[in-house]
Design a protein around this motif. Structure first.
Motif, PDB file in Angstrom:
ATOM      1  N   GLN A  39       0.951  -1.010  -0.212  1.00 56.99           N
ATOM      2  CA  GLN A  39      -0.014   0.050  -0.051  1.00 56.99           C
ATOM      3  C   GLN A  39       0.745   1.267  -0.030  1.00 56.99           C
ATOM      4  OE1 GLN A  39      -3.211  -0.096  -0.359  1.00 56.99           O
ATOM      5  NE2 GLN A  39      -3.622   1.996   0.049  1.00 56.99           N
ATOM      6  N   VAL A  40       0.573   1.988  -0.995  1.00 56.52           N
ATOM      7  CA  VAL A  40       1.311   3.495  -0.887  1.00 56.52           C
ATOM      8  C   VAL A  40       0.482   4.551  -0.257  1.00 56.52           C
ATOM      9  CG1 VAL A  40       2.016   5.227  -2.647  1.00 56.52           C
ATOM     10  CG2 VAL A  40       2.389   2.910  -3.342  1.00 56.52           C
ATOM     11  N   ARG A  41       1.478   5.176   0.572  1.00 52.71           N
ATOM     12  CA  ARG A  41       0.863   6.358   1.370  1.00 52.71           C
ATOM     13  C   ARG A  41       1.451   7.639   0.859  1.00 52.71           C
ATOM     14  NH1 ARG A  41       1.885   6.698   6.454  1.00 52.71           N
ATOM     15  NH2 ARG A  41       0.075   8.317   6.799  1.00 52.71           N
ATOM     16  N   LEU A  42       0.612   8.639   0.703  1.00 50.24           N
ATOM     17  CA  LEU A  42       1.159  10.208   0.244  1.00 50.24           C
ATOM     18  C   LEU A  42       0.876  11.033   1.215  1.00 50.24           C
ATOM     19  CD1 LEU A  42       0.177   9.847  -3.619  1.00 50.24           C
ATOM     20  CD2 LEU A  42       2.326   9.285  -2.602  1.00 50.24           C
ATOM     21  N   VAL A  43       1.380  11.777   1.707  1.00 47.46           N
ATOM     22  CA  VAL A  43       1.303  12.836   2.488  1.00 47.46           C
ATOM     23  C   VAL A  43       2.058  14.183   2.350  1.00 47.46           C
ATOM     24  CG1 VAL A  43       1.624  13.512   5.095  1.00 47.46           C
ATOM     25  CG2 VAL A  43       1.552  11.288   4.564  1.00 47.46           C
ATOM     26  N   GLU A  44       1.138  15.001   2.260  1.00 46.00           N
ATOM     27  CA  GLU A  44       1.466  16.492   1.402  1.00 46.00           C
ATOM     28  C   GLU A  44       1.928  17.507   2.884  1.00 46.00           C
ATOM     29  OE1 GLU A  44      -1.967  15.156  -1.165  1.00 46.00           O
ATOM     30  OE2 GLU A  44      -1.570  15.278   1.022  1.00 46.00           O
ATOM     31  N   SER A  45       2.450  18.399   2.596  1.00 44.57           N
ATOM     32  CA  SER A  45       2.944  19.222   3.570  1.00 44.57           C
ATOM     33  C   SER A  45       3.581  20.578   2.807  1.00 44.57           C
ATOM     34  CB  SER A  45       3.853  18.918   4.702  1.00 44.57           C
ATOM     35  OG  SER A  45       5.098  18.471   3.897  1.00 44.57           O
ATOM     36  N   GLY A  46       3.627  21.662   3.575  1.00 42.95           N
ATOM     37  CA  GLY A  46       4.178  23.177   3.128  1.00 42.95           C
ATOM     38  C   GLY A  46       3.142  24.019   2.876  1.00 42.95           C
ATOM     39  N   GLY A  47       1.888  23.753   2.955  1.00 43.70           N
ATOM     40  CA  GLY A  47       1.016  24.705   2.422  1.00 43.70           C
ATOM     41  C   GLY A  47       0.930  25.943   3.329  1.00 43.70           C
ATOM     42  N   GLY A  48       0.402  26.790   3.113  1.00 42.02           N
ATOM     43  CA  GLY A  48       0.018  28.083   4.053  1.00 42.02           C
ATOM     44  C   GLY A  48      -0.525  29.252   3.346  1.00 42.02           C
ATOM     45  N   SER A  49      -0.379  30.269   4.131  1.00 39.22           N
ATOM     46  CA  SER A  49      -0.941  31.591   3.556  1.00 39.22           C
ATOM     47  C   SER A  49       0.254  32.523   3.197  1.00 39.22           C
ATOM     48  CB  SER A  49      -1.711  32.266   4.507  1.00 39.22           C
ATOM     49  OG  SER A  49      -2.903  31.301   4.921  1.00 39.22           O
ATOM     50  N   VAL A  50       0.059  33.189   1.804  1.00 38.95           N
ATOM     51  CA  VAL A  50       1.064  34.240   1.678  1.00 38.95           C
ATOM     52  C   VAL A  50       0.330  35.329   0.701  1.00 38.95           C
ATOM     53  CG1 VAL A  50       2.914  32.383   1.279  1.00 38.95           C
ATOM     54  CG2 VAL A  50       1.505  32.768  -0.620  1.00 38.95           C
ATOM     55  N   GLN A  51       1.080  36.218   0.637  1.00 39.58           N
ATOM     56  CA  GLN A  51       0.680  37.381  -0.292  1.00 39.58           C
ATOM     57  C   GLN A  51       0.931  37.018  -1.744  1.00 39.58           C
ATOM     58  OE1 GLN A  51       2.237  40.962   1.493  1.00 39.58           O
ATOM     59  NE2 GLN A  51       0.346  41.192   2.567  1.00 39.58           N
ATOM     60  N   ALA A  52       0.480  37.674  -2.484  1.00 41.76           N
ATOM     61  CA  ALA A  52       0.346  37.661  -4.178  1.00 41.76           C
ATOM     62  C   ALA A  52       2.032  38.009  -4.251  1.00 41.76           C
ATOM     63  CB  ALA A  52      -0.348  38.825  -4.874  1.00 41.76           C
ATOM     64  N   GLY A  53       2.698  37.225  -5.154  1.00 39.21           N
ATOM     65  CA  GLY A  53       4.272  37.452  -5.510  1.00 39.21           C
ATOM     66  C   GLY A  53       5.243  36.671  -4.719  1.00 39.21           C
ATOM     67  N   GLY A  54       4.372  36.009  -3.640  1.00 35.78           N
ATOM     68  CA  GLY A  54       5.499  35.108  -2.552  1.00 35.78           C
ATOM     69  C   GLY A  54       5.471  33.857  -3.098  1.00 35.78           C
ATOM     70  N   SER A  55       6.295  32.933  -2.271  1.00 35.74           N
ATOM     71  CA  SER A  55       6.516  31.518  -2.634  1.00 35.74           C
ATOM     72  C   SER A  55       6.203  30.694  -1.748  1.00 35.74           C
ATOM     73  CB  SER A  55       8.190  31.695  -3.047  1.00 35.74           C
ATOM     74  OG  SER A  55       8.438  32.290  -4.096  1.00 35.74           O
ATOM     75  N   LEU A  56       6.043  29.260  -1.936  1.00 34.14           N
ATOM     76  CA  LEU A  56       5.891  28.339  -1.191  1.00 34.14           C
ATOM     77  C   LEU A  56       6.349  27.007  -1.716  1.00 34.14           C
ATOM     78  CD1 LEU A  56       2.113  28.434  -0.096  1.00 34.14           C
ATOM     79  CD2 LEU A  56       4.238  28.917   1.419  1.00 34.14           C
ATOM     80  N   ARG A  57       7.031  26.021  -0.794  1.00 35.35           N
ATOM     81  CA  ARG A  57       7.326  24.847  -1.355  1.00 35.35           C
ATOM     82  C   ARG A  57       6.712  23.685  -0.736  1.00 35.35           C
ATOM     83  NH1 ARG A  57      13.211  21.439  -0.978  1.00 35.35           N
ATOM     84  NH2 ARG A  57      12.527  21.333   1.115  1.00 35.35           N
ATOM     85  N   LEU A  58       5.831  22.713  -1.643  1.00 34.25           N
ATOM     86  CA  LEU A  58       5.059  21.638  -1.155  1.00 34.25           C
ATOM     87  C   LEU A  58       5.951  20.781  -1.105  1.00 34.25           C
ATOM     88  CD1 LEU A  58       1.581  22.645  -2.818  1.00 34.25           C
ATOM     89  CD2 LEU A  58       2.510  23.442  -0.578  1.00 34.25           C
TER      90      LEU A  58
END
Length: 123
Positions: free
Chosen positions: A1-20
Motif C-alpha cells: 500500500q502506498v501512502r502519500l502525505v502533503e505538507s508545506g501549504g500556508g498563507s502568502v501574499q501575491a508574489g510570494g513563494s511556497l514549497r510543497l
C-alpha cells in the motif's frame, strides 16, 4: 500500500513563494508518476504538474514558468516549488501517484492520493 502525505501549504501574499512536499511511503512501479493537483471551491480538480521517473516533467498551462516540480534521488519525496503566486492559485493541493503519466491531467488515472494541503494567496 502506498501512502502519500502533503505538507508545506500556508498563507502568502501575491508574489510570494511556497514549497510543497509530498512524502511517499515507498518507491514502487505504482509511484513511477507523481503529480500535483489542486482544487478550489466550486471548481474541478486541475492537474498542476507531474514528474515521471524522477526526471521527465510537465506542467499545466496556468503554472508554467512559475512552478517547478522535482523529486529526491530515492523517490521518497516530491517537491513543488511555487513562485510568483497569484490569488487564483488558492486551492487545496494534492499529490497523487500512478504507474504511468499518460493522460496525467486526468485525475481519474491516479490510484493513490494524499489528503491535501491548503494554499491561500491574498492580493
Amino acid at each position: 500500500q502506498v501512502r502519500l502525505v502533503e505538507s508545506g501549504g500556508g498563507s502568502v501574499q501575491a508574489g510570494g513563494s511556497l514549497r510543497l512536499v509530498c512524502g511517499v511511503s515507498k518507491y514502487t512501479t505504482s509511484t513511477n508518476c507523481i503529480a500535483w493537483f489542486r482544487q478550489a471551491p466550486g471548481k474541478e480538480r486541475e492537474g498542476v504538474a507531474h514528474i515521471y521517473g524522477g526526471a521527465e516533467s510537465d506542467y499545466g498551462e496556468s503554472v508554467k514558468g512559475r512552478f517547478t516540480i522535482s523529486q529526491d534521488y530515492a523517490g521518497r519525496a516530491v517537491y513543488l516549488q511555487m513562485n510568483s503566486l497569484k490569488p487564483e492559485d488558492t486551492a487545496m493541493y494534492y499529490c497523487a501517484a500512478a504507474r504511468s503519466c499518460v493522460g496525467w491531467e486526468r485525475h481519474e488515472n491516479f490510484a493513490y492520493w494524499g489528503r491535501g494541503t491548503q494554499v491561500t494567496v491574498s492580493s
